[in-house]
Design an enzyme around this catalytic site. Structure first.
Site, PDB file in Angstrom:
ATOM      1  N   ASP A   9       0.882  -1.152  -0.007  1.00 26.36           N
ATOM      2  CA  ASP A   9      -0.191  -0.029   0.049  1.00 26.36           C
ATOM      3  C   ASP A   9       0.936   1.369   0.049  1.00 26.36           C
ATOM      4  OD1 ASP A   9      -2.459   1.733   0.500  1.00 26.36           O
ATOM      5  OD2 ASP A   9      -1.584   1.749   2.494  1.00 26.36           O
ATOM      6  N   ASP A  11       0.032   4.825   0.721  1.00 25.32           N
ATOM      7  CA  ASP A  11      -0.535   5.988   1.942  1.00 25.32           C
ATOM      8  C   ASP A  11      -0.234   5.368   3.165  1.00 25.32           C
ATOM      9  OD1 ASP A  11      -1.218   8.028   0.052  1.00 25.32           O
ATOM     10  OD2 ASP A  11      -2.969   7.475  -0.386  1.00 25.32           O
TER      11      ASP A  11
HETATM   12  C1  BG6 Z   1      -5.856   5.620  -0.279  1.00 22.44           C
HETATM   13  C2  BG6 Z   1      -6.041   6.190   1.173  1.00 22.44           C
HETATM   14  O1  BG6 Z   1      -4.488   5.162  -0.327  1.00 22.44           O
HETATM   15  O2  BG6 Z   1      -6.422   6.621  -1.402  1.00 22.44           O
HETATM   16  C3  BG6 Z   1      -7.657   6.716   1.048  1.00 22.44           C
HETATM   17  O3  BG6 Z   1      -5.708   5.466   2.156  1.00 22.44           O
HETATM   18  C4  BG6 Z   1      -7.979   7.750   0.060  1.00 22.44           C
HETATM   19  O4  BG6 Z   1      -7.766   7.605   2.394  1.00 22.44           O
HETATM   20  C5  BG6 Z   1      -7.605   6.783  -1.362  1.00 22.44           C
HETATM   21  O5  BG6 Z   1      -9.208   8.138  -0.182  1.00 22.44           O
HETATM   22  C6  BG6 Z   1      -8.115   7.681  -2.655  1.00 22.44           C
HETATM   23  O6  BG6 Z   1      -7.022   8.410  -2.759  1.00 22.44           O
HETATM   24  P1  BG6 Z   1      -7.079   9.544  -3.802  1.00 22.44           P
HETATM   25  O7  BG6 Z   1      -5.549  10.253  -3.781  1.00 22.44           O
HETATM   26  O8  BG6 Z   1      -7.444   9.100  -5.211  1.00 22.44           O
HETATM   27  O9  BG6 Z   1      -7.988  10.807  -3.388  1.00 22.44           O
HETATM   28 MG    MG Z   2      -2.691   3.073   3.503  1.00 26.43          MG
END
Ligand code: BG6
Ligand code: MG
Length: 221
Positions: A9, A11
């Protein structure tokens, strides 16, 4: 070797963009007068942008059209991208960088499995653009975690079976996605505290023990 690949993963695992998600959603929620705190924020980990918005709007008194919701999500994303644009390779910790390099040198394939549509931009910002053997992200999936699609696509890109790959996650929804896809999961952060994986780690570098270790605690034991 126990695994042939590791699917990370992004984030909250490779870098700490989860705090920027929080700040950007907080600004949007404040502008609507909707209560939003870190407890609600934890429910957004691994969840897609629009599903995250729906969770935040559970506390909104009123109804919004699809177009209004899309505008709010866009408003949040614009602020989020401003935070991302200030990131640099200095935002990759020495621990993560050196652990990735050791895993790579061991001959493991390394991939990303992230729900984020911003994943390619983030990887570029922290100096990992082009580093991974495969990147599966919010741009190539139709269902976000806890659905296993993003991890299954990453395994497919690597031409491997789920049983040959280890998933690394900080979100309970992400650990569930890994298990739903037939992967073993190593957890960090919140997911580790919840005991959501076969391996519940305190630090990123403990992954080196996982890939070298002979014994594992069966999930649910
Ligand atoms: C994930 C995060 O990696 O990405 C979520 O943990 C987030 O919190 C999701 O909503 C979507 O992210 P993005 O950058 O497409 O808005
Ligand atoms: Mg994460």
């Amino acid at each position: 070797m126990k695994f042939q690949a590791i699917i990370f993963d992004l984030d909250g695992v490779i870098c700490y963009t989860d705090e920027y998600h929080y700040l950007a959603w907080k600004a949007m929620a404040d502008s609507l007068g909707v209560p939003f705190d870190r407890t609600v924020n934890n429910r957004l980990r691994g969840v897609s942008r629009m599903e995250s918005l729906d969770i935040i709007l559970e506390r909104y008194n009123g109804t919004l059209s699809r177009a209004e919701k899309e505008a709010l999500a866009e408003q949040k994303n614009e602020l989020y991208k401003q935070y991302l644009s200030r990131m640099s390779p200095a935002d990759l910790t020495d621990e993560v960088r050196s652990t990735l390099n050791i895993l790579d040198e061991m001959g493991l394939l390394l991939a990303i499995g992230s729900s984020s549509k911003n994943a390619p931009f983030i990887l570029q910002q922290i100096g990992l653009g082009g580093y991974f053997d495969a990147v599966s992200d919010g741009n190539n999936i139709t269902r976000s975690k806890p659905d296993p699609e993003v991890f299954l696509k990453a395994a497919q890109m690597l031409c491997l079976e789920p049983s040959q790959c280890l998933v690394v996650e900080d979100a309970v929804s992400g650990a569930q996605a890994g298990h739903a896809g037939g992967f073993q999961v190593a957890c960090l952060g919140d997911a580790s505290a919840a005991g959501a994986g076969e391996y519940n780690l305190s630090t990123f570098s403990e992954l080196l023990d996982v890939v070298g270790a002979e014994e594992r605690i069966p999930y649910g034991a």
